[in-house]
Design an enzyme around this catalytic site. Sequence first.
Site, PDB file in Angstrom:
ATOM      1  N   ASP A   1      -0.591 -13.249  -6.225  1.00 46.63           N
ATOM      2  CA  ASP A   1      -0.023 -12.081  -5.542  1.00 46.63           C
ATOM      3  C   ASP A   1       0.300 -11.035  -6.610  1.00 46.63           C
ATOM      4  OD1 ASP A   1       1.378 -10.269  -3.998  1.00 46.63           O
ATOM      5  OD2 ASP A   1       2.811 -11.718  -3.199  1.00 46.63           O
TER       6      ASP A   1
ATOM      7  N   ASP B   1      -0.164  -3.861  -2.273  1.00 45.18           N
ATOM      8  CA  ASP B   1       0.433  -5.194  -2.332  1.00 45.18           C
ATOM      9  C   ASP B   1      -0.533  -6.116  -1.595  1.00 45.18           C
ATOM     10  OD1 ASP B   1       2.026  -7.413  -2.357  1.00 45.18           O
ATOM     11  OD2 ASP B   1       3.677  -6.552  -1.196  1.00 45.18           O
TER      12      ASP B   1
ATOM     13  N   HIS C   1       6.163  -6.221   5.255  1.00 43.81           N
ATOM     14  CA  HIS C   1       7.161  -5.160   5.083  1.00 43.81           C
ATOM     15  C   HIS C   1       6.496  -3.796   4.961  1.00 43.81           C
ATOM     16  CE1 HIS C   1       5.930  -5.476   0.816  1.00 43.81           C
ATOM     17  NE2 HIS C   1       5.893  -6.768   1.086  1.00 43.81           N
TER      18      HIS C   1
ATOM     19  N   HIS D   1       9.633  -2.754  -0.801  1.00 43.05           N
ATOM     20  CA  HIS D   1      10.175  -3.086   0.526  1.00 43.05           C
ATOM     21  C   HIS D   1      10.927  -1.855   1.021  1.00 43.05           C
ATOM     22  CE1 HIS D   1       9.592  -7.595   0.662  1.00 43.05           C
ATOM     23  NE2 HIS D   1       9.217  -7.280  -0.554  1.00 43.05           N
TER      24      HIS D   1
ATOM     25  N   GLU E   1       1.502  -9.655   5.440  1.00 41.59           N
ATOM     26  CA  GLU E   1       1.302 -10.918   4.721  1.00 41.59           C
ATOM     27  C   GLU E   1       1.828 -12.061   5.561  1.00 41.59           C
ATOM     28  OE1 GLU E   1       3.660 -11.402   1.087  1.00 41.59           O
ATOM     29  OE2 GLU E   1       4.916  -9.724   1.699  1.00 41.59           O
TER      30      GLU E   1
ATOM     31  N   GLU F   1      -2.611 -11.585   2.098  1.00 47.19           N
ATOM     32  CA  GLU F   1      -1.895 -10.324   2.318  1.00 47.19           C
ATOM     33  C   GLU F   1      -2.805  -9.131   2.079  1.00 47.19           C
ATOM     34  OE1 GLU F   1       2.186  -8.253   0.624  1.00 47.19           O
ATOM     35  OE2 GLU F   1       1.133  -9.665  -0.670  1.00 47.19           O
TER      36      GLU F   1
END
Length: 344
Positions: A117, A128, A197, A205, A230, A325
């Site tokens: 990640d 992300d 998020h 976030h 994700e 994700e």
Amino acid sequence: MEYPTPQDGRSAKDRYTNEEKKTIENMQQDVYKELRLAAEAHRQTRQYMQKVIKPGMKMIDICEQLENIARKLIGENGLQAGLAFPTGCSLNNCAAHYTPNAGDETVLQEDDVCKIDFGTHINGRIIDCAFTLAFNTKYDKLLEAVRDATNTGIKEAGIDVRLCDIGGAIQEVMESYEIELEGKTYPIKSIRNLNGHSIGPYRIHAGKTVPIVKGGEATRMEEGEFYAIETFGSTGKGFVHDDMEVSHYMKDYDVGHVPLRLGRSKQLLNVINQNFGTLAFCRRWLDRLGQTKYLLALKDLCDKGIVVPYPPLCDIKGCYTAQFEHTILLRPTCKEVVSRGDDY
């Protein structure tokens, strides 16, 4: 991708004429371009690393090789372009927020399930995006379940869609799978206290959470927002707790001025502000900047609430977790899965 059609038949994108939509899109072209460039650096980095990562490698070497490549591809330049957060390489029952600290000799094993990640950004526009690597085919069902669940979340997402509805759809898909390991069958569970998020500039976030189980808030997604969709699947309890040594840290986005007495804390905060701002960082990155003997100062910054520690998040020992994700952008005309690649 097209937006899903709501129950009442009126799509969220019906609120504007095509001309209005084009005008809104044109105003955002610079932002879209930055996000797409960051995504391209992510795609090329991960596709290279998928060929390179093999059992027998040290986790610290995997992370440093990946980060070096991503830095070159993104054209690292202070806070204008670079890595958005440390490379997570969480293993097995550890689902998130593990990256090796200096001296960590952990070696990747043939039977490990490893979540990679990592994030890239240009001018704070963050990608992300994560995937799971397993070298033993016995874990195929676990990876398939999580990939399917993430793709379900992406498909369900859209302007005016309630976040809780996405969580319900993800859980239904995830928990329709099971896996047989060593002659025992395990249901695959959505990890209920992990979620997707919203993402803001220099803010990983940004306030809205996308659950991966049913329930949660009835807040709606809005046009122009960026989201990390994700999902995490587990053969354990489907619930994670803090465990192991902390490696991930991030300055609190909303923190105001806090008086500091220790000179070393002031100096370290200065280094964090200059190099990371409100983006996440890890101890290895402080080492890389030539910082030494900083643990007391780092603890002081955490105690004062200026910096927040993010410990590794683990399910029960002996279980396996997987993650996929993507970053999506809710444009007026369509939904763009910015980080999508040939690999996943």
